[in-house]
Design a protein around this motif. Sequence first.
Motif, mmCIF file in Angstrom:
data_model
loop_
_atom_site.group_PDB
_atom_site.id
_atom_site.type_symbol
_atom_site.label_atom_id
_atom_site.label_comp_id
_atom_site.label_asym_id
_atom_site.label_seq_id
_atom_site.Cartn_x
_atom_site.Cartn_y
_atom_site.Cartn_z
ATOM 1 N N ARG A 154 0.792 -0.912 0.004
ATOM 2 C CA ARG A 154 0.101 0.030 0.071
ATOM 3 C C ARG A 154 0.833 1.325 0.152
ATOM 4 N NH1 ARG A 154 -5.396 0.829 2.412
ATOM 5 N NH2 ARG A 154 -5.130 -1.206 2.938
ATOM 6 N N PRO A 155 0.471 2.184 -0.895
ATOM 7 C CA PRO A 155 1.596 3.394 -0.911
ATOM 8 C C PRO A 155 1.348 4.129 0.536
ATOM 9 C CG PRO A 155 0.116 3.383 -2.708
ATOM 10 C CD PRO A 155 -0.359 2.309 -1.859
ATOM 11 N N LEU A 156 2.310 4.924 0.787
ATOM 12 C CA LEU A 156 2.559 5.516 2.184
ATOM 13 C C LEU A 156 1.295 6.558 2.454
ATOM 14 C CD1 LEU A 156 6.250 5.836 2.838
ATOM 15 C CD2 LEU A 156 4.602 4.115 3.873
ATOM 16 N N TYR A 157 1.023 7.380 1.400
ATOM 17 C CA TYR A 157 0.322 8.479 1.465
ATOM 18 C C TYR A 157 -1.136 8.043 1.846
ATOM 19 C CZ TYR A 157 -0.875 7.344 -3.450
ATOM 20 O OH TYR A 157 -1.200 6.654 -4.678
ATOM 21 N N GLU A 158 -1.635 6.619 1.401
ATOM 22 C CA GLU A 158 -2.813 6.097 1.500
ATOM 23 C C GLU A 158 -2.892 6.087 3.157
ATOM 24 O OE1 GLU A 158 -3.808 2.449 -0.322
ATOM 25 O OE2 GLU A 158 -4.054 3.695 -2.292
ATOM 26 N N TYR A 159 -1.960 5.570 3.940
ATOM 27 C CA TYR A 159 -2.088 5.335 5.479
ATOM 28 C C TYR A 159 -2.697 6.684 5.846
ATOM 29 C CZ TYR A 159 0.156 0.637 5.013
ATOM 30 O OH TYR A 159 0.445 -0.668 4.690
ATOM 31 N N ALA A 160 -1.672 7.621 5.518
ATOM 32 C CA ALA A 160 -2.032 9.064 6.192
ATOM 33 C C ALA A 160 -3.177 9.731 5.836
ATOM 34 C CB ALA A 160 -0.749 9.995 5.483
ATOM 35 N N GLN A 201 -10.337 15.894 11.798
ATOM 36 C CA GLN A 201 -10.359 14.554 11.357
ATOM 37 C C GLN A 201 -8.869 13.948 10.564
ATOM 38 O OE1 GLN A 201 -13.632 13.687 8.672
ATOM 39 N NE2 GLN A 201 -13.235 11.445 8.402
ATOM 40 N N GLN A 202 -8.394 14.933 9.829
ATOM 41 C CA GLN A 202 -7.304 14.688 8.945
ATOM 42 C C GLN A 202 -6.039 14.672 10.088
ATOM 43 O OE1 GLN A 202 -7.548 18.042 6.347
ATOM 44 N NE2 GLN A 202 -7.957 16.704 4.664
ATOM 45 N N LYS A 203 -5.998 15.488 11.195
ATOM 46 C CA LYS A 203 -5.099 15.379 12.109
ATOM 47 C C LYS A 203 -5.082 13.872 12.721
ATOM 48 C CE LYS A 203 -4.684 20.395 13.360
ATOM 49 N NZ LYS A 203 -4.749 21.383 14.401
ATOM 50 N N SER A 204 -6.274 13.753 13.124
ATOM 51 C CA SER A 204 -6.389 12.623 13.888
ATOM 52 C C SER A 204 -5.840 11.114 12.701
ATOM 53 C CB SER A 204 -7.966 12.121 14.308
ATOM 54 O OG SER A 204 -8.143 10.887 14.587
ATOM 55 N N ALA A 205 -6.140 11.427 11.492
ATOM 56 C CA ALA A 205 -5.817 10.139 10.704
ATOM 57 C C ALA A 205 -4.219 10.167 10.563
ATOM 58 C CB ALA A 205 -6.257 10.600 9.289
ATOM 59 N N MET A 206 -3.574 11.438 10.248
ATOM 60 C CA MET A 206 -2.142 11.659 10.273
ATOM 61 C C MET A 206 -1.411 11.028 11.514
ATOM 62 S SD MET A 206 -0.132 14.149 8.330
ATOM 63 C CE MET A 206 1.800 14.091 8.057
ATOM 64 N N GLU A 207 -2.148 11.275 12.631
ATOM 65 C CA GLU A 207 -1.482 11.091 14.069
ATOM 66 C C GLU A 207 -1.564 9.611 14.241
ATOM 67 O OE1 GLU A 207 -3.632 13.370 16.824
ATOM 68 O OE2 GLU A 207 -2.103 15.032 16.493
ATOM 69 N N THR A 208 -2.647 9.025 13.645
ATOM 70 C CA THR A 208 -3.073 7.448 13.705
ATOM 71 C C THR A 208 -1.960 6.682 12.989
ATOM 72 O OG1 THR A 208 -5.328 7.781 14.093
ATOM 73 C CG2 THR A 208 -4.746 5.639 13.326
ATOM 74 N N ALA A 209 -1.882 7.408 11.763
ATOM 75 C CA ALA A 209 -0.917 6.756 10.666
ATOM 76 C C ALA A 209 0.638 6.690 11.315
ATOM 77 C CB ALA A 209 -0.808 7.298 9.394
ATOM 78 N N THR A 210 1.201 7.902 11.598
ATOM 79 C CA THR A 210 2.565 7.974 12.026
ATOM 80 C C THR A 210 2.716 7.656 13.665
ATOM 81 O OG1 THR A 210 2.080 10.539 12.630
ATOM 82 C CG2 THR A 210 2.828 9.926 10.312
ATOM 83 N N GLY A 211 1.883 7.916 14.269
ATOM 84 C CA GLY A 211 1.942 7.812 16.067
ATOM 85 C C GLY A 211 2.541 9.069 16.626
#
Length: 318
Positions: A154-160, A201-211
């Motif tokens: 999976r491309p990294l950007y999809e995780y973010a 929501q995007q902040k939460s998604a990015m924090e979830t992806a990167t920790g």
Amino acid sequence: MQFPMSALFGVAKPSGPTSMSIINDVKELVTQSKLFMDAEKLEKNKGKKLSRRGRNEIKMGQGGTLDPLADGVLVVGVGKGTKKLSQFLDCVKEYRTTVLLGCETDSYDSDGSRVALAPWRHVTREQVESALDKFRGQIQQTPPIFSALKMDGRPLYEYARQGIPLPRPIEPRPVTVHSLELVEWNIKHDFKWPEQTLSDQQKSAMETATGECVADAAETPEEGEVPTAFVLQMRVSGGTYVRSIAHDLAHEVGSAGCVVTLTRTRQGQFALSPEEEDDKGCVPWEVFAKASVELGEKDSSGLYAWEQEVLSHLEVVA
């Protein structure tokens, strides 16, 4: 010279379009050119706007994607030339980039959303030049999460974007920075920090992806003040992320930074400004754009102006 042929040539991509859109637009012309198509297929394609299926009549690809923001050398392969494109992924490339201090984005460039602001007024030319030493030679570089690099398919950007936790931290990769120079400091400019910010929501998604925690500190320019911007020139191995160099360098001097311009000036033997004997120049994008609107008249050899331009820049592949 015998037609049709297989070849490699460079296109001077403008900032804005995707690399794929450039390839598709060039392909519309290539599939109606005697340089690359035999007489039977030319007659079939004459005057037609090709469908996706029609575009498959000829093999064509590019030797290394440029982000929409980026401009410069995009190597194109036609026919058997596509088999040579893989060599351009690992070849030495040269770039020129403008870095704007004080702002960090999720993509490490100005096309992204603002993630954090940081002080920049304290940063001096001497500090930046001194910090460059840490980014020369063989280094370990962590690719940005907004990249097409894949993790578990999976491309990294999809995780973010989707807020999917990374299966594991992004591993640093060895790259070689053959040269890295600060060529312009505190340039006059009208660049601005991106106004787009991450939603909750995007902040939460990015924090979830990167920790990692996403913060946006208050540090804004005074009226009439512009943050410091400077220009880097570099020669790097394949797989090097210029955006990561800019991002990491800004952190090294106690600030934040993002790429606001990025030009690939050389890829292998194809260069915007040929200097060496075996160098090949690039076909200006305007040549294809003009031909897409109006082909014009053929010359005495039966070629359109855009075909003559390509012919003067290409490398024939047997």
